[in-house]
Design an enzyme around this catalytic site. Structure first.
Site, PDB file in Angstrom:
ATOM      1  N   SER A 245       0.806  -1.215   0.000  1.00 43.03           N
ATOM      2  CA  SER A 245       0.000   0.000   0.000  1.00 43.03           C
ATOM      3  C   SER A 245       0.844   1.273   0.000  1.00 43.03           C
ATOM      4  O   SER A 245       0.335   2.359  -0.273  1.00 43.03           O
ATOM      5  CB  SER A 245      -0.927   0.014   1.225  1.00 43.03           C
ATOM      6  OG  SER A 245      -0.167  -0.026   2.430  1.00 43.03           O
TER       7      SER A 245
ATOM      8  N   PRO B 241      16.112  13.626  13.506  1.00 44.75           N
ATOM      9  CA  PRO B 241      15.574  14.967  13.790  1.00 44.75           C
ATOM     10  C   PRO B 241      15.036  15.142  15.203  1.00 44.75           C
ATOM     11  O   PRO B 241      14.968  16.268  15.700  1.00 44.75           O
ATOM     12  CB  PRO B 241      14.447  15.119  12.751  1.00 44.75           C
ATOM     13  CG  PRO B 241      14.047  13.715  12.427  1.00 44.75           C
ATOM     14  CD  PRO B 241      15.313  12.918  12.492  1.00 44.75           C
ATOM     15  N   TRP B 242      14.662  14.068  15.854  1.00 44.79           N
ATOM     16  CA  TRP B 242      14.159  14.157  17.223  1.00 44.79           C
ATOM     17  C   TRP B 242      15.295  13.996  18.227  1.00 44.79           C
ATOM     18  O   TRP B 242      15.497  14.823  19.109  1.00 44.79           O
ATOM     19  CB  TRP B 242      13.075  13.105  17.469  1.00 44.79           C
ATOM     20  CG  TRP B 242      12.615  13.033  18.900  1.00 44.79           C
ATOM     21  CD1 TRP B 242      13.040  12.156  19.866  1.00 44.79           C
ATOM     22  CD2 TRP B 242      11.660  13.881  19.550  1.00 44.79           C
ATOM     23  NE1 TRP B 242      12.410  12.380  21.058  1.00 44.79           N
ATOM     24  CE2 TRP B 242      11.551  13.447  20.902  1.00 44.79           C
ATOM     25  CE3 TRP B 242      10.873  14.961  19.133  1.00 44.79           C
ATOM     26  CZ2 TRP B 242      10.706  14.048  21.819  1.00 44.79           C
ATOM     27  CZ3 TRP B 242      10.026  15.563  20.044  1.00 44.79           C
ATOM     28  CH2 TRP B 242       9.948  15.109  21.369  1.00 44.79           C
ATOM     29  N   TRP B 243      16.077  12.960  18.074  1.00 45.23           N
ATOM     30  CA  TRP B 243      17.082  12.633  19.085  1.00 45.23           C
ATOM     31  C   TRP B 243      18.302  13.530  19.023  1.00 45.23           C
ATOM     32  O   TRP B 243      19.073  13.591  19.984  1.00 45.23           O
ATOM     33  CB  TRP B 243      17.489  11.164  18.957  1.00 45.23           C
ATOM     34  CG  TRP B 243      16.386  10.240  19.354  1.00 45.23           C
ATOM     35  CD1 TRP B 243      15.637   9.446  18.538  1.00 45.23           C
ATOM     36  CD2 TRP B 243      15.873  10.051  20.681  1.00 45.23           C
ATOM     37  NE1 TRP B 243      14.700   8.761  19.263  1.00 45.23           N
ATOM     38  CE2 TRP B 243      14.821   9.123  20.589  1.00 45.23           C
ATOM     39  CE3 TRP B 243      16.200  10.576  21.933  1.00 45.23           C
ATOM     40  CZ2 TRP B 243      14.097   8.704  21.696  1.00 45.23           C
ATOM     41  CZ3 TRP B 243      15.480  10.156  23.035  1.00 45.23           C
ATOM     42  CH2 TRP B 243      14.447   9.227  22.911  1.00 45.23           C
TER      43      TRP B 243
ATOM     44  N   GLU C 153      17.151   0.477  12.902  1.00 42.52           N
ATOM     45  CA  GLU C 153      17.830   1.709  13.271  1.00 42.52           C
ATOM     46  C   GLU C 153      18.905   1.476  14.337  1.00 42.52           C
ATOM     47  O   GLU C 153      19.936   2.152  14.348  1.00 42.52           O
ATOM     48  CB  GLU C 153      16.805   2.731  13.759  1.00 42.52           C
ATOM     49  CG  GLU C 153      17.203   4.163  13.492  1.00 42.52           C
ATOM     50  CD  GLU C 153      16.026   5.105  13.557  1.00 42.52           C
ATOM     51  OE1 GLU C 153      15.686   5.704  12.527  1.00 42.52           O
ATOM     52  OE2 GLU C 153      15.438   5.256  14.646  1.00 42.52           O
TER      53      GLU C 153
ATOM     54  N   ASP D 151      10.776  15.901  10.258  1.00 40.94           N
ATOM     55  CA  ASP D 151       9.385  15.487  10.440  1.00 40.94           C
ATOM     56  C   ASP D 151       8.509  16.743  10.482  1.00 40.94           C
ATOM     57  O   ASP D 151       8.622  17.547  11.407  1.00 40.94           O
ATOM     58  CB  ASP D 151       9.259  14.701  11.747  1.00 40.94           C
ATOM     59  CG  ASP D 151       7.876  14.102  11.937  1.00 40.94           C
ATOM     60  OD1 ASP D 151       6.895  14.674  11.418  1.00 40.94           O
ATOM     61  OD2 ASP D 151       7.773  13.074  12.634  1.00 40.94           O
TER      62      ASP D 151
END
Length: 309
Positions: A87, A197-199, A264, A287
């Site tokens: 999908s 981008p977060w960590w 990851e 993000d």
């Protein structure tokens, strides 16, 4: 007669020495130094150099004109691999390709490797003679429950079979990404890792490395450099192949020992042991559901969470 021969031999040796000097001088002129194009002092608000002296690429730190002048002479071809299965294809592939054809390595030869699990007719895109598209069908018997295992196995096979002969640099990216601005030659290097981008904005002591000592992906507490995102990996084809093979080896060893980890975390263990030669800032995989911090000047690629695009 012997004296004449010695003179001729001396002249010939001097000629070879002159050619060697010219070649050495030309090689020096062609070699691109980090200081020629990269200025970390332009971004004092972020980390721009690692402990092992690899550059971290942020907007404002690089001189694209210098890089363009160098890479034009190299006559390079850059590959971009993406997996479009199930999908994910209908929802994400067209935005990915439409944006990549516009912003990925503009002005350079690029080959897009599109791995699919069924026959696919690509949407029409603006013609670019520097770009080509290879649709590579994955047999249904290869559709495993572990998507990352499947894509790294197939990517490694294609690198060995043909990709390594076709491109000078290769990137593998997630399909749920949309290019927002130029992803250019500032990203090229032997081994390229993407900062998460977060960590990136969290304390190093809280990074979610694999902590099970029995796992191949294990990084002990107190160790580790950064936390890398699995959305992008790049470099010369042999380096991308090495990561894929090491990842597969780690998964198989952990499976034999009854241990599970994530793609990851294997990626982070690999880059902990094999330091990347260039790091891409969070600007290259941002993000869009996050608020933009002041450090992020320019979003290069929007990495959309699944089912939000």
């Amino acid at each position: 007669m012997k004296a004449k021969r010695r003179i001729l031999l001396l002249i010939f040796c001097l000629f070879l020495l002159l050619l060697a000097k010219i070649h050495f001088r030309n090689h020096q002129e062609e070699e691109l130094l980090l200081s020629d194009w990269f200025n970390p002092r332009r971004r004092l608000d972020v980390i721009t150099i690692t402990d092992w002296l690899a550059p971290v690429i942020w907007e404002g730190t690089f001189d694209r004109k210098v890089l363009e002048k160098y890479f034009r002479k190299q006559n390079i071809t850059v590959g971009l691999a993406v997996f479009a299965v199930g999908s994910l294809t209908d929802r994400y592939l067209d935005p990915f390709l439409q944006s990549a054809s516009k912003f990925f390595m503009p002005g350079y030869r690029a080959i897009f490797y599109i791995m699919v699990d069924k026959y696919l007719q690509l949407q029409e895109m603006e013609h670019n003679p520097l770009q080509s598209f290879q649709v590579l069908i994955i047999g249904k018997e290869r559709w495993w429950s572990n998507f990352d295992l499947m894509r790294m196995k197939i990517l490694s096979e294609h690198i060995q079979d043909h990709i390594r002969y076709e491109v000078d640099f290769l990137f593998s990216m997630n399909i749920n990404m949309v290019f927002q601005s130029e992803f250019g030659v500032e990203t090229l290097s032997t081994s390229v890792a993407q900062l998460h981008p977060w960590w990136y904005f969290r304390k190093r002591t809280n990074l979610p490395y694999e902590r099970k000592p029995t796992s191949v992906a294990h990084i002990p507490f107190g160790l580790g450099d950064f936390y890398y995102a699995g959305a992008i990996i790049g470099g010369v084809p042999s380096q991308v192949l090495d990561f894929a093979q090491q990842y597969l080896k780690g998964v198989f060893l952990d499976t034999e020992n009854g241990v599970n980890s994530t793609y990851e975390k294997y990626l982070n263990k690999y880059f902990f042991l094999n330091k990347p030669t260039k790091l891409l800032s969070p600007e290259y995989s941002w993000d869009p559901t996050f608020n933009l911090p002041r450090h992020v000047w320019f979003v290069k690629i929007a990495h959309h969470p699944i089912d939000t695009l």
